[in-house]
Design a protein around this motif. Structure first.
Motif, short mmCIF file in Angstrom:
data_model
loop_
_atom_site.label_atom_id
_atom_site.label_comp_id
_atom_site.label_asym_id
_atom_site.label_seq_id
_atom_site.Cartn_x
_atom_site.Cartn_y
_atom_site.Cartn_z
N SER A 27 52.15 41.33 -46.74
CA SER A 27 52.64 41.10 -48.31
C SER A 27 53.19 39.55 -48.68
CB SER A 27 53.72 42.15 -48.89
OG SER A 27 54.91 41.72 -48.40
N LEU B 171 55.44 47.85 -46.47
CA LEU B 171 55.37 47.75 -45.02
C LEU B 171 56.77 47.50 -44.60
CD1 LEU B 171 52.08 45.58 -44.67
CD2 LEU B 171 52.49 48.06 -44.10
N ALA B 172 57.70 46.66 -45.01
CA ALA B 172 58.97 46.31 -44.63
C ALA B 172 59.99 47.88 -44.47
CB ALA B 172 59.45 45.39 -45.83
N LEU C 103 62.44 51.22 -36.85
CA LEU C 103 63.52 50.54 -36.06
C LEU C 103 64.59 51.39 -36.01
CD1 LEU C 103 63.37 46.90 -37.68
CD2 LEU C 103 63.11 47.62 -35.19
N ARG D 180 58.83 49.62 -41.51
CA ARG D 180 59.26 49.12 -40.33
C ARG D 180 60.83 49.43 -40.20
NH1 ARG D 180 56.58 44.71 -42.10
NH2 ARG D 180 58.57 43.19 -42.89
N ASP E 256 54.94 38.92 -43.60
CA ASP E 256 53.98 40.17 -43.01
C ASP E 256 52.79 40.12 -44.07
OD1 ASP E 256 55.13 41.29 -45.42
OD2 ASP E 256 56.16 42.87 -44.67
N ARG F 124 62.08 37.46 -31.34
CA ARG F 124 61.27 38.34 -31.82
C ARG F 124 59.73 37.82 -32.39
NH1 ARG F 124 62.88 42.49 -36.75
NH2 ARG F 124 61.18 43.92 -36.49
N GLY G 212 61.40 46.63 -31.99
CA GLY G 212 60.87 45.76 -32.59
C GLY G 212 59.32 46.00 -32.48
N GLN G 213 59.01 46.08 -31.22
CA GLN G 213 57.54 45.99 -30.86
C GLN G 213 56.83 47.50 -31.35
OE1 GLN G 213 57.03 45.63 -26.59
NE2 GLN G 213 57.12 43.32 -26.95
N MET H 71 53.65 45.91 -49.95
CA MET H 71 54.83 45.65 -50.22
C MET H 71 56.02 46.79 -49.56
SD MET H 71 56.00 46.84 -54.14
CE MET H 71 57.71 46.55 -53.90
N ILE I 44 52.24 38.39 -27.08
CA ILE I 44 51.36 39.34 -27.01
C ILE I 44 49.85 38.92 -27.45
CG2 ILE I 44 50.65 41.51 -27.96
CD1 ILE I 44 53.94 41.88 -28.61
N ASP J 209 53.42 48.75 -38.19
CA ASP J 209 53.23 47.77 -39.22
C ASP J 209 51.58 47.22 -39.06
OD1 ASP J 209 52.78 44.79 -39.96
OD2 ASP J 209 54.65 45.13 -41.05
N GLU J 210 50.93 47.00 -37.95
CA GLU J 210 49.79 46.62 -37.74
C GLU J 210 49.01 47.70 -37.93
OE1 GLU J 210 48.93 43.32 -37.07
OE2 GLU J 210 50.67 42.51 -36.41
N ASP K 187 53.89 39.30 -38.45
CA ASP K 187 52.95 40.25 -38.07
C ASP K 187 51.78 39.47 -37.55
OD1 ASP K 187 51.77 39.94 -40.38
OD2 ASP K 187 51.87 41.90 -40.99
N SER K 188 50.61 40.28 -37.56
CA SER K 188 49.48 39.40 -37.14
C SER K 188 49.00 38.65 -38.39
CB SER K 188 48.55 40.30 -36.41
OG SER K 188 48.02 41.29 -37.56
N ALA L 56 57.83 49.10 -34.17
CA ALA L 56 57.88 48.81 -35.53
C ALA L 56 56.59 47.88 -35.87
CB ALA L 56 59.15 48.15 -36.01
N LEU L 57 56.36 46.88 -34.90
CA LEU L 57 55.27 45.92 -35.25
C LEU L 57 53.95 46.72 -35.02
CD1 LEU L 57 53.94 43.05 -35.24
CD2 LEU L 57 54.28 43.04 -32.69
N TYR M 259 60.84 38.05 -38.93
CA TYR M 259 59.78 39.01 -38.40
C TYR M 259 58.26 38.43 -38.89
CZ TYR M 259 56.65 42.90 -38.06
OH TYR M 259 55.51 43.71 -38.08
N ASP N 284 60.76 37.82 -43.97
CA ASP N 284 59.72 38.25 -43.23
C ASP N 284 58.32 37.79 -43.70
OD1 ASP N 284 61.83 39.85 -42.20
OD2 ASP N 284 60.94 41.62 -42.84
#
Lengths: 115, 155
Positions: free
Chosen positions: A29, B19-20, B27, B23, A27, A89, B41-42, B17, A96, B48-49, A60-61, B44-45, A58, A25
């Motif tokens: 981290s 964040l996972a 989910l 999510r 993200d 995904r 998934g969206q 750490m 987006i 996360d954001e 993220d931004s 969860a995204l 996965y 992933d």
């Protein structure tokens, strides 16, 4: 407990291109690990940098921002940046963010090499 | 209305750490509610954001500050789905100042708020009564056009 913060990233060279393969992933981290490796690549920029994302389930931004930074570095270096092997995904976040038309995205490494 | 006790409430520290794990929680819960994989998934995204924004901007990367995730599942209401609140004790800012960047201006960062607004049905930022900020967001099952019926476990 093992430190999960670092992202495993392998490097490969093929036909003048450097291929980065992050695994896991990406993200908040773990995107700093990818950013560090990308910056190292552009210290001696090859003609082409391919980021192979098949093992990234996965993103993220912060991961997307890291790749935007890579795109900026590639332009400064006159190198080509190609992303390939995106999962659906991961591709969805590029859609987006409306970045799917900004990056060069190829279905596989061979297509990325041909770009 | 969100005055009742949340179905799920967890407190975590502002360390990326975790964040996972957040999510994975979202989910699992959204799948159980009947959201399809893409929509789960969206959501969860989006969570996360939201958490990443609190860590990055609210707490300026301090890793030991509190964040709460509160979730209300609304399977039995007219519009089944879920409501999620993300709360913190970070500095308060004008909610109207929270906006994503112009997507035509391609540069690193500034995408989190845009993603949250794209993915969720409703998104409201507000100042908490005492200190900190609250993000209120919701997603209706009906807005996931491919959703299954919610699962009901009996053991």
């Amino acid at each position: 407990m093992a430190d999960q913060a670092d992202l495993e990233i392998t490097w490969d060279s093929r036909e003048g291109a450097t291929i980065l393969r992050p695994m896991g992933d990406v993200d908040l981290s773990r995107s700093p690990s990818l950013r560090n490796d990308i910056r190292k690549v552009f210290e001696n920029p090859p003609e082409k940098v391919i980021v192979e994302l098949s093992a990234v389930s996965y993103m993220d931004s912060s991961g997307v921002a890291t790749l935007v930074e890579a795109m900026q570095l590639s332009r400064k270096s006159n190198a080509k940046l190609v992303l390939c092997c995106m999962t659906e995904r991961v591709h969805s976040i590029f859609e987006i963010a409306r970045l799917d038309q900004v990056f060069t995205i190829s279905p596989d490494v061979d297509a990325a090499l041909a770009e | 209305m969100t005055s009742e006790r949340p179905s799920v409430e967890i407190k975590l520290v502002s360390d990326p750490m975790f964040l996972a794990g957040a999510r994975e929680l979202i989910l699992g819960l959204t799948h159980r509610l009947g959201f399809k994989q893409d929509a789960s998934g969206q959501i969860a995204l989006a969570v996360d954001e939201a958490l990443a924004n609190v860590i990055n901007h609210g707490y300026e990367r301090q890793c030991d500050q509190p964040i709460w995730i509160k979730i209300w599942t609304t399977a039995d209401e007219d519009e089944p789905g879920l409501r999620i609140h993300i709360e913190d004790e970070a500095k308060q800012i004008d909610p109207d100042s929270i906006c994503g960047r112009d997507l035509d201006d391609v540069k690193p960062g500034g995408l989190g708020v845009h993603i949250i607004r794209q993915v969720m049905d409703t998104v409201v930022y507000e100042k908490k009564e005492s200190c900190g900020m609250r993000l209120k967001m919701s997603k209706r099952l009906a807005s996931d056009t491919n959703a299954d019926q919610p699962e009901h476990s009996h053991g």
